[in-house]
Design a protein around this motif. Structure first.
Motif, PDB file in Angstrom:
ATOM      1  N   TRP A 141     -30.837   6.445  47.441  1.00 49.56           N
ATOM      2  CA  TRP A 141     -30.846   7.006  46.089  1.00 49.56           C
ATOM      3  C   TRP A 141     -30.973   8.522  46.118  1.00 49.56           C
ATOM      4  O   TRP A 141     -30.361   9.224  45.291  1.00 49.56           O
TER       5      TRP A 141
ATOM      6  N   ARG B 241     -28.351  11.017  44.417  1.00 46.99           N
ATOM      7  CA  ARG B 241     -28.749  12.033  43.433  1.00 46.99           C
ATOM      8  C   ARG B 241     -28.165  13.399  43.792  1.00 46.99           C
ATOM      9  O   ARG B 241     -27.819  14.191  42.909  1.00 46.99           O
TER      10      ARG B 241
ATOM     11  N   ARG C 141     -27.525  15.674  37.055  1.00 49.36           N
ATOM     12  CA  ARG C 141     -28.724  15.002  36.542  1.00 49.36           C
ATOM     13  C   ARG C 141     -28.356  13.976  35.476  1.00 49.36           C
ATOM     14  O   ARG C 141     -28.898  12.863  35.458  1.00 49.36           O
TER      15      ARG C 141
ATOM     16  N   PHE D  37     -26.635  10.857  37.064  1.00 49.52           N
ATOM     17  CA  PHE D  37     -27.550   9.943  37.738  1.00 49.52           C
ATOM     18  C   PHE D  37     -28.428   9.208  36.727  1.00 49.52           C
ATOM     19  O   PHE D  37     -28.780   8.034  36.936  1.00 49.52           O
TER      20      PHE D  37
END
Length: 274
Positions: free
Chosen positions: A89, A93, A98, A101
């Protein structure tokens, strides 16, 4: 309420809880933490609703054994500790904005994966609807095969656990581990034997729906199909990370089956210089 409605309510509660936990803690492995627990709950709901029908009890016991083993393996790797997030993860990311995700966390990690967990348990619904057809020899065969695959996954995970402990000791002693990734034992015949055995158990689980009805194809096969599709994508993503870390991984890929255990391929012969 019927058992499916109960399971849907439990699934919705878990989905909301894991999503909120990920938002507040900024850790994104909360679904991983319930992956081995929720199926045990779902299948026992069907067994209890059927008055503890023999086939559903057998299925529930097998899934409980699966859940105990997977929970133990996840716990010893630190998955339940704060900061025990799946390393993939963090990589993902870094490849997304941002906002991207955040949507991925909501739609895929939280909603889709929780729906998938329920989906691959739904052969229990087919058995429930078969209304108590008696156990026969096929159930015994399926149970034995399920347990064999469970033992295979436990063996693969133990080999991986021992390798990483050895590797950590080598690094702590200031030595460069060689090899840098596991290539022996079951990992000699499959790059991801644990992935193979995990999927195989849920295909066998679907087999109980066939045994209960005498019909090969039910819509509840969708869970096993979607689980396999998830593992295909997960394997590709995992290997992309591994290849970026270890250039020698390509040689391992060239000689070793990706998922299904098979005889290693011989390396191509060297060509003579012109």
């Amino acid at each position: 309420m019927g058992p499916l409605v109960v399971c849907l309510a439990i699934c919705a509660t878990i989905t909301l809880s894991t999503w909120l936990a990920s938002v507040f803690t900024r850790e994104y492995s909360w679904v991983d933490r319930i992956w081995s627990i929720a199926p045990v709950v779902y299948v026992w709901v069907f067994a209890a609703s059927a008055g503890f029908d023999a086939r559903l009890v057998l299925m529930s016991v097998l899934v409980t054994l699966w859940g105990i083993r997977l929970t133990f393996n996840f716990a010893r790797k630190g998955g339940y500790r704060p900061g025990g997030e799946d390393y993939r993860w963090a990589v993902l990311r870094g490849r997304m904005s941002r906002r991207q995700f955040a949507l991925f966390n909501l739609l895929f990690i939280s909603i889709y994966q929780n729906a998938l967990i329920l989906a691959f348990c739904l052969p229990a619904l087919t058995v429930f609807e078969a209304d108590g057809t008696p156990l026969d020899g096929w159930d015994l065969v399926l149970a034995i095969v399920f347990l064999a695959f469970l033992a295979g996954e436990a063996t693969a995970d133990r080999q991986q656990w021992l390798f990483h402990r050895w590797k950590a000791r080598e690094v702590a002693a200031g030595r460069a581990p060689e090899p840098r990734f596991l290539q022996s034992g079951l990992f000699r015949v499959s790059r991801h034997p644990n992935f193979f055995f995990e999927q195989a158990q849920w295909w066998v689980f679907y087999g109980f729906a066939v045994a209960a009805t005498g019909v090969w194809l039910h819509w509840t096969i969708a869970g096993a199909v979607l689980l396999t599709a998830l593992f295909i994508g997960s394997t590709r993503f995992t290997e992309s990370i591994t290849r970026s870390r270890y250039p020698e991984y390509d040689a391992y890929r060239a000689r070793t089956s990706a998922i299904v255990p098979w005889f290693p391929r011989s390396p191509p012969p060297l060509r003579a210089a012109p």
